[in-house]
Design a protein around this motif. Structure first.
Motif, PDB file in Angstrom:
ATOM      1  N   GLN A   1       0.842  -1.203   0.000  1.00  0.00           N
ATOM      2  CA  GLN A   1       0.000   0.000   0.000  1.00  0.00           C
ATOM      3  C   GLN A   1       0.884   1.263   0.000  1.00  0.00           C
ATOM      4  O   GLN A   1       0.600   2.221  -0.723  1.00  0.00           O
ATOM      5  CB  GLN A   1      -0.866  -0.028   1.261  1.00  0.00           C
ATOM      6  N   GLU A   2       1.943   1.230   0.781  1.00  0.00           N
ATOM      7  CA  GLU A   2       2.847   2.375   0.878  1.00  0.00           C
ATOM      8  C   GLU A   2       3.578   2.589  -0.439  1.00  0.00           C
ATOM      9  O   GLU A   2       3.832   3.726  -0.850  1.00  0.00           O
ATOM     10  CB  GLU A   2       3.842   2.149   2.031  1.00  0.00           C
ATOM     11  N   LYS A   3       3.902   1.491  -1.097  1.00  0.00           N
ATOM     12  CA  LYS A   3       4.606   1.581  -2.384  1.00  0.00           C
ATOM     13  C   LYS A   3       3.692   2.224  -3.448  1.00  0.00           C
ATOM     14  O   LYS A   3       4.151   3.045  -4.262  1.00  0.00           O
ATOM     15  CB  LYS A   3       5.045   0.186  -2.830  1.00  0.00           C
ATOM     16  N   GLU A   4       2.429   1.869  -3.401  1.00  0.00           N
ATOM     17  CA  GLU A   4       1.465   2.473  -4.338  1.00  0.00           C
ATOM     18  C   GLU A   4       1.330   3.969  -4.077  1.00  0.00           C
ATOM     19  O   GLU A   4       1.258   4.774  -5.009  1.00  0.00           O
ATOM     20  CB  GLU A   4       0.100   1.780  -4.196  1.00  0.00           C
ATOM     21  N   LYS A   5       1.292   4.317  -2.810  1.00  0.00           N
ATOM     22  CA  LYS A   5       1.191   5.744  -2.448  1.00  0.00           C
ATOM     23  C   LYS A   5       2.422   6.502  -2.954  1.00  0.00           C
ATOM     24  O   LYS A   5       2.316   7.614  -3.467  1.00  0.00           O
ATOM     25  CB  LYS A   5       1.102   5.890  -0.918  1.00  0.00           C
ATOM     26  N   LEU A   6       3.586   5.864  -2.815  1.00  0.00           N
ATOM     27  CA  LEU A   6       4.839   6.485  -3.261  1.00  0.00           C
ATOM     28  C   LEU A   6       4.832   6.682  -4.780  1.00  0.00           C
ATOM     29  O   LEU A   6       5.223   7.745  -5.293  1.00  0.00           O
ATOM     30  CB  LEU A   6       6.031   5.616  -2.838  1.00  0.00           C
ATOM     31  N   ASN A   7       4.388   5.639  -5.495  1.00  0.00           N
ATOM     32  CA  ASN A   7       4.335   5.740  -6.967  1.00  0.00           C
ATOM     33  C   ASN A   7       3.462   6.908  -7.410  1.00  0.00           C
ATOM     34  O   ASN A   7       3.834   7.676  -8.305  1.00  0.00           O
ATOM     35  CB  ASN A   7       3.809   4.439  -7.572  1.00  0.00           C
ATOM     36  N   LYS A   8       2.315   7.029  -6.779  1.00  0.00           N
ATOM     37  CA  LYS A   8       1.403   8.131  -7.116  1.00  0.00           C
ATOM     38  C   LYS A   8       2.043   9.480  -6.814  1.00  0.00           C
ATOM     39  O   LYS A   8       1.943  10.431  -7.589  1.00  0.00           O
ATOM     40  CB  LYS A   8       0.096   7.985  -6.307  1.00  0.00           C
ATOM     41  N   GLU A   9       2.691   9.521  -5.674  1.00  0.00           N
ATOM     42  CA  GLU A   9       3.350  10.759  -5.240  1.00  0.00           C
ATOM     43  C   GLU A   9       4.441  11.155  -6.242  1.00  0.00           C
ATOM     44  O   GLU A   9       4.548  12.331  -6.642  1.00  0.00           O
ATOM     45  CB  GLU A   9       3.953  10.537  -3.844  1.00  0.00           C
ATOM     46  N   LEU A  10       5.229  10.155  -6.663  1.00  0.00           N
ATOM     47  CA  LEU A  10       6.323  10.434  -7.599  1.00  0.00           C
ATOM     48  C   LEU A  10       5.803  10.805  -8.983  1.00  0.00           C
ATOM     49  O   LEU A  10       6.347  11.695  -9.654  1.00  0.00           O
ATOM     50  CB  LEU A  10       7.255   9.221  -7.699  1.00  0.00           C
ATOM     51  N   GLU A  11       4.757  10.112  -9.421  1.00  0.00           N
ATOM     52  CA  GLU A  11       4.160  10.437 -10.733  1.00  0.00           C
ATOM     53  C   GLU A  11       3.707  11.878 -10.768  1.00  0.00           C
ATOM     54  O   GLU A  11       3.887  12.580 -11.767  1.00  0.00           O
ATOM     55  CB  GLU A  11       2.967   9.506 -11.024  1.00  0.00           C
ATOM     56  N   ALA A  12       3.138  12.298  -9.669  1.00  0.00           N
ATOM     57  CA  ALA A  12       2.655  13.676  -9.590  1.00  0.00           C
ATOM     58  C   ALA A  12       3.820  14.676  -9.530  1.00  0.00           C
ATOM     59  O   ALA A  12       3.742  15.765 -10.101  1.00  0.00           O
ATOM     60  CB  ALA A  12       1.762  13.846  -8.370  1.00  0.00           C
ATOM     61  N   LEU A  13       4.877  14.280  -8.860  1.00  0.00           N
ATOM     62  CA  LEU A  13       6.022  15.177  -8.668  1.00  0.00           C
ATOM     63  C   LEU A  13       6.932  15.227  -9.892  1.00  0.00           C
ATOM     64  O   LEU A  13       7.310  16.306 -10.362  1.00  0.00           O
ATOM     65  CB  LEU A  13       6.871  14.703  -7.491  1.00  0.00           C
ATOM     66  N   SER A  14       7.321  14.004 -10.371  1.00  0.00           N
ATOM     67  CA  SER A  14       8.285  13.929 -11.463  1.00  0.00           C
ATOM     68  C   SER A  14       8.202  12.556 -12.139  1.00  0.00           C
ATOM     69  O   SER A  14       8.683  11.560 -11.577  1.00  0.00           O
ATOM     70  CB  SER A  14       9.703  14.156 -10.912  1.00  0.00           C
ATOM     71  N   PRO A  15       7.626  12.481 -13.288  1.00  0.00           N
ATOM     72  CA  PRO A  15       7.520  11.186 -14.000  1.00  0.00           C
ATOM     73  C   PRO A  15       8.893  10.553 -14.253  1.00  0.00           C
ATOM     74  O   PRO A  15       9.021   9.327 -14.202  1.00  0.00           O
ATOM     75  CB  PRO A  15       6.833  11.558 -15.319  1.00  0.00           C
ATOM     76  N   LEU A  16       9.908  11.419 -14.480  1.00  0.00           N
ATOM     77  CA  LEU A  16      11.262  10.909 -14.688  1.00  0.00           C
ATOM     78  C   LEU A  16      11.743  10.138 -13.455  1.00  0.00           C
ATOM     79  O   LEU A  16      12.253   9.018 -13.554  1.00  0.00           O
ATOM     80  CB  LEU A  16      12.219  12.078 -14.973  1.00  0.00           C
ATOM     81  N   MET A  17      11.544  10.741 -12.299  1.00  0.00           N
ATOM     82  CA  MET A  17      11.980  10.110 -11.054  1.00  0.00           C
ATOM     83  C   MET A  17      11.148   8.869 -10.736  1.00  0.00           C
ATOM     84  O   MET A  17      11.662   7.905 -10.147  1.00  0.00           O
ATOM     85  CB  MET A  17      11.898  11.111  -9.895  1.00  0.00           C
ATOM     86  N   ALA A  18       9.896   8.868 -11.148  1.00  0.00           N
ATOM     87  CA  ALA A  18       9.039   7.695 -10.933  1.00  0.00           C
ATOM     88  C   ALA A  18       9.555   6.522 -11.769  1.00  0.00           C
ATOM     89  O   ALA A  18       9.609   5.381 -11.295  1.00  0.00           O
ATOM     90  CB  ALA A  18       7.593   8.026 -11.311  1.00  0.00           C
ATOM     91  N   ALA A  19       9.979   6.807 -12.993  1.00  0.00           N
ATOM     92  CA  ALA A  19      10.496   5.750 -13.879  1.00  0.00           C
ATOM     93  C   ALA A  19      11.845   5.227 -13.370  1.00  0.00           C
ATOM     94  O   ALA A  19      12.094   4.017 -13.366  1.00  0.00           O
ATOM     95  CB  ALA A  19      10.644   6.307 -15.295  1.00  0.00           C
ATOM     96  N   LEU A  20      12.659   6.140 -12.920  1.00  0.00           N
ATOM     97  CA  LEU A  20      13.994   5.776 -12.422  1.00  0.00           C
ATOM     98  C   LEU A  20      13.914   4.937 -11.132  1.00  0.00           C
ATOM     99  O   LEU A  20      14.761   4.074 -10.889  1.00  0.00           O
ATOM    100  CB  LEU A  20      14.788   7.075 -12.163  1.00  0.00           C
ATOM    101  N   GLN A  21      12.889   5.184 -10.379  1.00  0.00           N
ATOM    102  CA  GLN A  21      12.724   4.484  -9.096  1.00  0.00           C
ATOM    103  C   GLN A  21      12.617   2.974  -9.289  1.00  0.00           C
ATOM    104  O   GLN A  21      13.076   2.206  -8.439  1.00  0.00           O
ATOM    105  CB  GLN A  21      11.475   5.034  -8.388  1.00  0.00           C
ATOM    106  N   GLN A  22      12.047   2.556 -10.434  1.00  0.00           N
ATOM    107  CA  GLN A  22      11.851   1.118 -10.698  1.00  0.00           C
ATOM    108  C   GLN A  22      13.185   0.392 -10.923  1.00  0.00           C
ATOM    109  O   GLN A  22      13.262  -0.817 -10.769  1.00  0.00           O
ATOM    110  CB  GLN A  22      10.957   0.910 -11.937  1.00  0.00           C
ATOM    111  N   LYS A  23      14.220   1.145 -11.255  1.00  0.00           N
ATOM    112  CA  LYS A  23      15.525   0.521 -11.542  1.00  0.00           C
ATOM    113  C   LYS A  23      16.314   0.138 -10.291  1.00  0.00           C
ATOM    114  O   LYS A  23      17.252  -0.656 -10.367  1.00  0.00           O
ATOM    115  CB  LYS A  23      16.389   1.488 -12.397  1.00  0.00           C
ATOM    116  N   GLY A  24      15.965   0.746  -9.185  1.00  0.00           N
ATOM    117  CA  GLY A  24      16.702   0.461  -7.941  1.00  0.00           C
ATOM    118  C   GLY A  24      17.969   1.293  -7.836  1.00  0.00           C
ATOM    119  O   GLY A  24      18.198   2.201  -8.637  1.00  0.00           O
ATOM    120  N   ASP A  25      18.811   0.970  -6.848  1.00  0.00           N
ATOM    121  CA  ASP A  25      19.994   1.815  -6.592  1.00  0.00           C
ATOM    122  C   ASP A  25      21.274   1.309  -7.254  1.00  0.00           C
ATOM    123  O   ASP A  25      22.287   2.014  -7.276  1.00  0.00           O
ATOM    124  CB  ASP A  25      20.216   1.999  -5.081  1.00  0.00           C
TER     125      ASP A  25
END
Lengths: 164, 183
Positions: free
Chosen positions: A3-27
């Motif tokens: 649930q928290e991960k979904e909230k984060l995805n939504k938050e990132l999509e709203a903030l920066s789609p680039l950062m939302a896409a990059l987040q899926q790649k990991g560190d």
């Protein structure tokens, strides 16, 4: 968590789609093979080493304390015995007995004392000869005869027989 | 993202008794060490440093478990200890900013056999070095670990509102960094 991960995805999509896409790649960080198994053992080993070291320190501390206590004890005994042996006054030795009491005790138990000890004690306890004997320079023949007569007069017949 | 309550309860139950204490601690390590390692590693970058700090963290946890009263969750408490270790290390080593600046982190990660990120991931790490350490912590905890603001608040003792603002600023800064290098 999901649930928290979904909230984060939504938050990132709203903030920066680039950062939302990059987040899926990991560190991109990796760990050596079997690293976590080894870490568990390494931590337990360090804890064991630490316990052993603490035990050794405790033993060392105890030994030091024991040594310090022994030195203190020996020093205290030495000081105490030194005080009694060299600087002791009559009051230190016999704090509750008066001079008269000591003299009375010695005279009453005179047969239990060695002659040498009596002489020493007499000197120590200020039983000087002038208390019970005439001065030597004043001691003439008639004095000695009188003293002998006096002593013989004080003696029992059985005492005189035991001398002879 | 704490462990389900039954895992934490099992660990706590084992830690209650002296005879099962070490068993409980072993389970605690197995359960949490990977997440704690990743949290530390993202801050210090180097694996060897992260390894040392992870071990130090668990030694501290072991020694203080008896005093842990459970006012906060076990996971939050351990996270706080790990975070303190990291911040102390960074201040001691004067790694903020990282020695050698941007070129330093570039060379360090390129030579690190335990970093297999692509160019974008490498750039992301470089961008993160431009953030203040507290903001970087907040960003990592939210972005990579998907921790809720409430959980981060318990670890860093900062209000949820301030954390949210800090995270949003960090995202914008990094986005700006990427746009700048793309030009």
């Amino acid at each position: 968590m999901k649930q928290e991960k979904e909230k984060l995805n939504k938050e990132l999509e709203a903030l920066s789609p680039l950062m939302a896409a990059l987040q899926q790649k990991g560190d991109g960080f990796q760990v050596p093979e079997a690293y976590f198994e080894q870490t568990t053992e390494a931590v337990f080993q360090r804890l064991e080493n630490s316990k052993t070291a603490q035990r050794k320190i405790r033993i060392l501390k105890f030994r030091r304390l024991a040594a310090a206590a022994t030195v203190t004890g020996v020093t205290a005994m030495a000081l105490l015995s030194g005080k009694l042996g060299s600087n002791a006054s009559e009051s230190d030795l016999f704090p509750v007995l008066t001079q008269t009491e000591i003299e009375t005790y010695i005279l009453e138990n005179i047969h239990d004392f060695e002659t040498d000890f009596l002489l020493e004690s007499g000197a120590d306890l200020s039983l000087s000869a002038d208390n019970w004997l005439p001065e030597v320079d004043q001691f003439n023949d008639s004095d000695s005869e009188n003293l002998i007569d006096q002593l013989i007069g004080d003696m029992e017949d059985s005492d005189i027989e035991s001398i002879f | 993202m704490p462990e389900p309550p039954n895992a934490e309860q099992k660990i706590k139950a084992l830690l209650q008794s002296k005879s099962t204490f070490d068993q409980g601690f072993r389970l605690l390590m197995e359960t949490y060490q990977e997440r704690l390692y990743r949290h530390i590693r993202r801050m210090v970058i180097n694996h060897e440093d992260a390894n040392d700090l992870l071990q130090d963290t668990f030694i501290k946890i072991y020694r203080n478990l008896e005093g842990f009263r459970g006012s906060s969750g076990l996971y939050t408490w351990m996270y706080s200890i790990a975070t303190n270790e990291v911040l102390t290390f960074l201040r001691k080593q004067k790694r903020m900013p990282l020695q050698g600046g941007m070129d330093g982190i570039d060379q360090q990660l390129s030579a690190d056999k335990y970093f297999d990120g692509d160019q974008l991931q490498l750039q992301l790490q470089k961008a993160l070095q431009t953030l203040p350490e507290k903001q970087r912590l907040v960003f990592n905890m939210r972005y990579f670990e998907a921790m809720s603001y409430r959980e981060i608040s318990a670890v860093l003792e900062t209000t949820e509102g301030a954390l949210k603002a800090s995270f949003h600023h960090a995202v914008k800064k990094i986005e700006h960094y990427f746009k700048k290098i793309a030009v």
